[in-house]
Design an enzyme around this catalytic site. Structure first.
Site, mmCIF file in Angstrom:
data_model
loop_
_atom_site.group_PDB
_atom_site.id
_atom_site.type_symbol
_atom_site.label_atom_id
_atom_site.label_comp_id
_atom_site.label_asym_id
_atom_site.label_seq_id
_atom_site.Cartn_x
_atom_site.Cartn_y
_atom_site.Cartn_z
ATOM 1 N N ARG A 57 0.719 -1.112 0.112
ATOM 2 C CA ARG A 57 0.088 -0.036 0.128
ATOM 3 C C ARG A 57 0.919 1.137 0.058
ATOM 4 N NH1 ARG A 57 -2.068 -3.796 -0.224
ATOM 5 N NH2 ARG A 57 -1.739 -3.157 -2.546
ATOM 6 N N ASP A 90 -3.889 7.722 3.595
ATOM 7 C CA ASP A 90 -2.822 8.209 2.631
ATOM 8 C C ASP A 90 -2.724 9.572 2.984
ATOM 9 O OD1 ASP A 90 -5.148 10.146 1.177
ATOM 10 O OD2 ASP A 90 -6.188 8.148 0.595
ATOM 11 N N HIS A 105 -8.056 7.025 11.451
ATOM 12 C CA HIS A 105 -7.631 5.541 11.182
ATOM 13 C C HIS A 105 -6.178 5.367 11.094
ATOM 14 C CE1 HIS A 105 -12.167 5.003 10.089
ATOM 15 N NE2 HIS A 105 -11.911 5.093 11.175
ATOM 16 N N THR A 171 -17.985 8.926 1.940
ATOM 17 C CA THR A 171 -17.894 7.949 2.876
ATOM 18 C C THR A 171 -19.172 7.564 3.144
ATOM 19 O OG1 THR A 171 -17.445 7.583 5.526
ATOM 20 C CG2 THR A 171 -18.321 9.729 4.887
#
Length: 231
Positions: A57, A90, A105, A171
């Site tokens: 990732r 990110d 998160h 979201t």
């Protein structure tokens, strides 16, 4: 004095830059069951898989760029005090120029000690077995996995309660506690809800503008609406 715009962003805004989400129809995150790569149990069961997953990732993140949605949110700092609360791990908001970004998160480009949650390091490359903190404890991805506490939640609640405008972008409003933030806005706070497939928000008393668009289109539309309200 500038009005405060607080924005909750999710996977939908990053998806337009090419970052996949496990909320896709197959329920997988880049081909992996989320229980295997995004839970403490997955880490204890197969830490090598988890390390490799986040290493991949991290590499992918270097190959993508912020999109127009990220860029417009950064530009809105010219007119508003913009605070972004993101569920994304990110750094695309930061790379687009946003000054105030709170990651609920965790962050893909950081790691932390498995024993000391306050021992956090910036990390650009692969994380491997034998990468230790100062006390020889293994480092792990700085990601809030399912079942773990969300350390940034209290700050997110404070920001939400102080918002003059609140926006929800990309979201599903299915992941808690992030999805519950909207309930902490003051009743008079206008809410913009940007999603190509918006859901009905129960028991909402705020002024609500639903913008059924992808993030890149919807953020541009919201900007025009906000600037018109200032005139």
């Amino acid at each position: 004095m500038k009005k405060k715009l607080v924005v909750l962003t999710g996977a939908g805004i990053s998806a337009e830059s090419g970052i996949k989400t496990f909320r896709d129809s197959d329920g997988l995150w880049e081909g992996h069951n989320v229980n295997d790569v995004a839970t403490p149990e997955g880490w204890h069961k197969n830490p090598a898989l988890v390390l490799d997953f986040y290493n991949q990732r991290r590499k992918q993140l270097k190959e993508v760029q912020p999109n127009l949605g990220h860029q417009i949110l950064a530009e809105l700092e010219n007119e508003f005090d913009v605070f972004i609360i993101t569920q994304n791990v990110d750094d695309l908001h930061e790379r687009a120029g946003s000054s105030n970004v709170l990651h609920l998160h965790g962050e893909l480009l950081k790691v932390r000690s498995t024993k000391n949650p306050n021992y956090i390091l910036d990390w650009q490359d692969d994380l491997n077995f034998g990468d230790f903190d100062e006390n020889k404890n293994q480092l792990r991805p700085h990601i809030v996995w399912f079942g773990e506490e969300v350390p940034a939640l209290e700050e997110a609640l404070t920001l939400t309660q102080s918002a003059d405008y609140f926006a929800v972008i990309g979201t599903s409003l299915n992941v808690y506690p992030a999805a519950g933030l909207i309930d902490f806005t003051t009743r008079e706070t206008p809410i913009f809800y940007i999603d190509p497939k918006p859901i009905k928000i129960p028991n909402l008393r705020n002024p609500l503008e639903v913008i059924p668009m992808r993030a890149t289109e919807g953020v541009a539309f919201m900007k025009e609406k906000l600037l018109n309200q200032m005139q």
